[in-house]
Design an enzyme around this catalytic site. Structure first.
Site, PDB file in Angstrom:
ATOM      1  N   GLY A 187       0.794  -1.235   0.000  1.00 22.30           N
ATOM      2  CA  GLY A 187       0.000   0.000   0.000  1.00 22.30           C
ATOM      3  C   GLY A 187       0.822   1.279   0.000  1.00 22.30           C
ATOM      4  O   GLY A 187       0.278   2.368  -0.183  1.00 22.30           O
ATOM      5  N   GLY A 188       2.134   1.157   0.226  1.00 18.78           N
ATOM      6  CA  GLY A 188       3.016   2.322   0.091  1.00 18.78           C
ATOM      7  C   GLY A 188       2.731   3.432   1.086  1.00 18.78           C
ATOM      8  O   GLY A 188       2.108   3.226   2.135  1.00 18.78           O
ATOM      9  N   CYS A 213       0.702   5.912   0.708  1.00 18.94           N
ATOM     10  CA  CYS A 213      -0.720   6.250   0.749  1.00 18.94           C
ATOM     11  C   CYS A 213      -1.467   5.481   1.832  1.00 18.94           C
ATOM     12  O   CYS A 213      -2.104   6.070   2.693  1.00 18.94           O
ATOM     13  CB  CYS A 213      -1.333   5.990  -0.626  1.00 18.94           C
ATOM     14  SG  CYS A 213      -3.087   6.321  -0.700  1.00 18.94           S
ATOM     15  N   GLY A 240       5.344  25.112   6.291  1.00 18.81           N
ATOM     16  CA  GLY A 240       4.806  24.806   4.959  1.00 18.81           C
ATOM     17  C   GLY A 240       3.284  24.810   4.965  1.00 18.81           C
ATOM     18  O   GLY A 240       2.662  23.973   5.619  1.00 18.81           O
ATOM     19  N   ILE A 251      -0.218  18.849   3.167  1.00 19.42           N
ATOM     20  CA  ILE A 251       0.052  18.080   4.390  1.00 19.42           C
ATOM     21  C   ILE A 251      -0.063  18.979   5.615  1.00 19.42           C
ATOM     22  O   ILE A 251      -0.729  18.639   6.601  1.00 19.42           O
ATOM     23  CB  ILE A 251       1.457  17.434   4.334  1.00 19.42           C
ATOM     24  CG1 ILE A 251       1.472  16.326   3.277  1.00 19.42           C
ATOM     25  CG2 ILE A 251       1.866  16.889   5.712  1.00 19.42           C
ATOM     26  CD1 ILE A 251       2.767  15.571   3.160  1.00 19.42           C
ATOM     27  N   ALA A 259      -2.033   9.963  -5.169  1.00 24.27           N
ATOM     28  CA  ALA A 259      -2.266   8.528  -5.298  1.00 24.27           C
ATOM     29  C   ALA A 259      -3.033   8.187  -6.571  1.00 24.27           C
ATOM     30  O   ALA A 259      -2.704   7.227  -7.267  1.00 24.27           O
ATOM     31  CB  ALA A 259      -3.036   8.035  -4.076  1.00 24.27           C
ATOM     32  N   HIS A 267     -32.225  17.224  -5.898  1.00 25.81           N
ATOM     33  CA  HIS A 267     -32.484  18.268  -4.906  1.00 25.81           C
ATOM     34  C   HIS A 267     -32.922  17.623  -3.600  1.00 25.81           C
ATOM     35  O   HIS A 267     -33.758  16.718  -3.627  1.00 25.81           O
ATOM     36  CB  HIS A 267     -33.591  19.199  -5.416  1.00 25.81           C
ATOM     37  CG  HIS A 267     -34.012  20.223  -4.410  1.00 25.81           C
ATOM     38  ND1 HIS A 267     -33.232  21.320  -4.130  1.00 25.81           N
ATOM     39  CD2 HIS A 267     -35.100  20.301  -3.601  1.00 25.81           C
ATOM     40  CE1 HIS A 267     -33.833  22.044  -3.195  1.00 25.81           C
ATOM     41  NE2 HIS A 267     -34.969  21.455  -2.852  1.00 25.81           N
TER      42      HIS A 267
END
Ligand code: FAD
Ligand code: NAI
Length: 466
Positions: free
Chosen positions: A39-40, A42, A181, A185, A321, A445
């Site tokens: 899954g890295g 992400c 920053g 993130i 991703a 709606h």
């Protein structure tokens, strides 16, 4: 020696989607992943755990603040941070196991260990126990992703000075948190900790937040975050950080010049961008080049070395991703002799704060710079019935369309569930829709999507409900 059609190095959204597609197309496929779970970034330390905390902290704030009282729900929530972290970890485990299941389903082999290119068509894998094996393959796909960019003078110790990974697992709610920053993130994770009780200050080098976001949208977004209590120090740079036992002392200077000041905080989150990760990958063994910033230049995912492809965060383009997933499918289809294609103009972006921000296509600034004549249709959520009923009237939907052809060129939404709303416009733009196409489609709606339609009507000046 095992022979493969494709070996993918890295099991994140790029790598695992490439593997699944390759398996579907009948290619003999393996993924080399050194992390203990698939899954890295992400799934393990990125999209998913951050969204788990954003969801939980948003509900906590709603329950703890005036919103529940307004709705006629009197409760006194008590934060259980340990449980909040546990449910995050449980969801992550379920998701990473899901990828293992998909690998089995599609006959993809997961080879556990660190992969290294060891010459043309060869991948060397070093397992956790130090044993080394060499695999042979017709194609190698590099999907090794990215890592947080460092800042000289600010040493991440994952204790007092953390990167995104550390910020997803703080052991306590900081009294004060400085985020370096004002990117995605910083604002997502800053929001999590502010909602749970931290005093959050964001120090940003530029004179605006979230570079790349449409400027008017970013201003509205910043105003909203400021109202929530996030403090911004724009046009400022951190030149040093000293971590003590229980706090950090930061030196901050105005970018335009002037006196430095010292800011104290219990925790510091460094989030100034991410850089491609290609450490120990053996790129030299086959002559894969990288650019000045470490990205692997590609032409339709082909690197400078024959039989070696690259996708996801390690190549140019948005570090997202779903972009890695698009790269993955196109790359594998090209390997399989099909037509793979990604329209990078149609990769949407979403900031999962409250309100959310979502956009696709061009910003007003980009259109001006390119000299494109465009029209704007804009609709505030304060005039949308669903938003009103839910007491969530902040923000707007904005549609930018070509002044001559009416083709939709960009859409920018700031408001709750903007991320869910943007998909409609991705589809519309993929089909080259005109703003009138959306304006004349019946929308349910009461939904927020009606604001998207009213904004499209606004392009031709016939917005009806504001
Ligand atoms: P990665 O996911 O980084 O995967 C690369 C994998 O390769 C890793 O598992 C790594 O262990 C492995 N690897 C590296 N080198 C080797 C090697 N030599 N051998 C074996 N394995 C190796 N994007 C979104 O679209 N939406 C979001 O909401 C979102 N939220 C995020 C929140 C955070 C806090 C962060 C940090 C990122 C977020 N992202 C989000 C970005 C997203 O995580 C990345 O764009 C995405 O993971 C990139 O996928 P990838 O497959 O290219 O790389
Ligand atoms: P970012 O590129 O989004 O923002 C970094 C910010 O840091 C910029 O505003 C930049 O001007 C500023 N900066 C750079 N150097 C600085 C310095 N020395 N001092 C102060 N400010 C400085 O990077 P971020 O937030 O680290 O995220 C990395 C990537 O991860 C994103 O670009 C995005 O692709 C991905 N991501 C996506 C998410 C999503 O889709 N919802 C969520 C989180 C991450």
């Amino acid at each position: 020696m095992a022979q493969y059609d494709v070996i993918i190095i890295g099991g994140g959204p790029g790598g695992y989607n490439a593997a699944i597609r390759a398996g579907q197309l009948g290619l003999k496929t393996a993924v080399v992943e050194k992390r203990v779970t698939l899954g890295g970034t992400c799934l393990n330390v990125g999209c998913m755990p951050s969204k788990a905390l954003l969801h939980a902290s948003e509900l906590y704030e709603a329950a703890a603040g005036a919103e529940f009282v307004t709705l006629g729900i009197d409760v006194k929530p008590k934060l259980n941070l340990v449980q909040m972290m546990k449910q995050k970890a449980d969801s992550v485990t379920a998701l990473t196991k899901g990828i293992e299941f998909l690998f089995k389903k599609n006959k993809v082999e997961w080879i556990k260990g660190a992969g290294k290119i060891a010459g043309a068509g060869k991948v060397e894998v070093t397992a956790e126990d130090g044993s080394v094996s060499v695999l042979e393959t017709k194609n190698i796909v590099i999907a090794t992703g990215s890592e947080p960019s460092p800042l000289p003078g600010v040493d991440v110790d994952q204790n007092r000075i953390v990167d995104s990974t550390g910020a997803l697992s703080l052991p306590e709610v900081p009294k004060s948190l400085v985020v370096i920053g004002a990117g995605i993130i910083g604002l997502e994770l800053g929001s999590v900790w502010r909602r749970l009780g931290a005093e959050v200050t964001v120090v940003e080098f530029l004179d605006r937040i979230t570079p790349g976001m449409d400027a008017e949208t970013a201003k509205t977004f910043q105003r909203s975050l400021t109202k929530q209590g996030v403090q911004f120090k724009l046009g400022s740079k951190v030149t040093g950080a000293k971590a003590g036992k229980s706090n950090v002392s930061l030196t901050v200077e105005p970018v335009a010049g002037g006196a430095a000041e010292t800011i104290e905080a219990e925790y510091v989150l460094l989030a100034i961008g991410r850089r491609p990760f290609t450490e120990n990958l053996g790129l030299d063994s086959v002559g894969v080049e990288t650019d000045k910033r470490g990205f692997i230049p590609t032409d339709h995912f082909k690197t400078s070395a024959p039989g070696v492809w690259a996708i996801g965060d390690v190549i140019l383009g948005p570090m997202l991703a779903h972009k890695a997933e698009e790269d993955a499918v196109a790359c594998i289809e090209l390997i399989a002799g099909k037509w793979g294609h990604v329209d990078y103009n149609l990769v949407p972006s979403v900031v999962y704060t409250s309100p959310e921000v979502a956009w696709v296509g061009k910003t007003e600034e980009q259109l001006k710079e390119a000299g494109v004549a465009y029209k704007v249709g804009k609709f505030p959520f304060s005039a949308n019935s669903r938003a009103k009923i839910n007491h969530e009237t902040e923000g707007f939907a904005k549609v930018l369309a070509d002044a001559k052809t009416d083709e939709i060129l960009g859409v920018h939404i700031v408001g709750p569930q903007a991320g869910e709303m943007i998909g409609e416009y991705c589809v519309a733009m993929a089909f080259k829709a005109a703003s009138e196409d959306i304006a004349r489609v019946c929308h349910p709606h009461p939904t927020r999507s009606e604001a998207g339609r009213q904004a499209a009507m606004g392009v031709e000046g016939w917005t009806m409900q504001a």
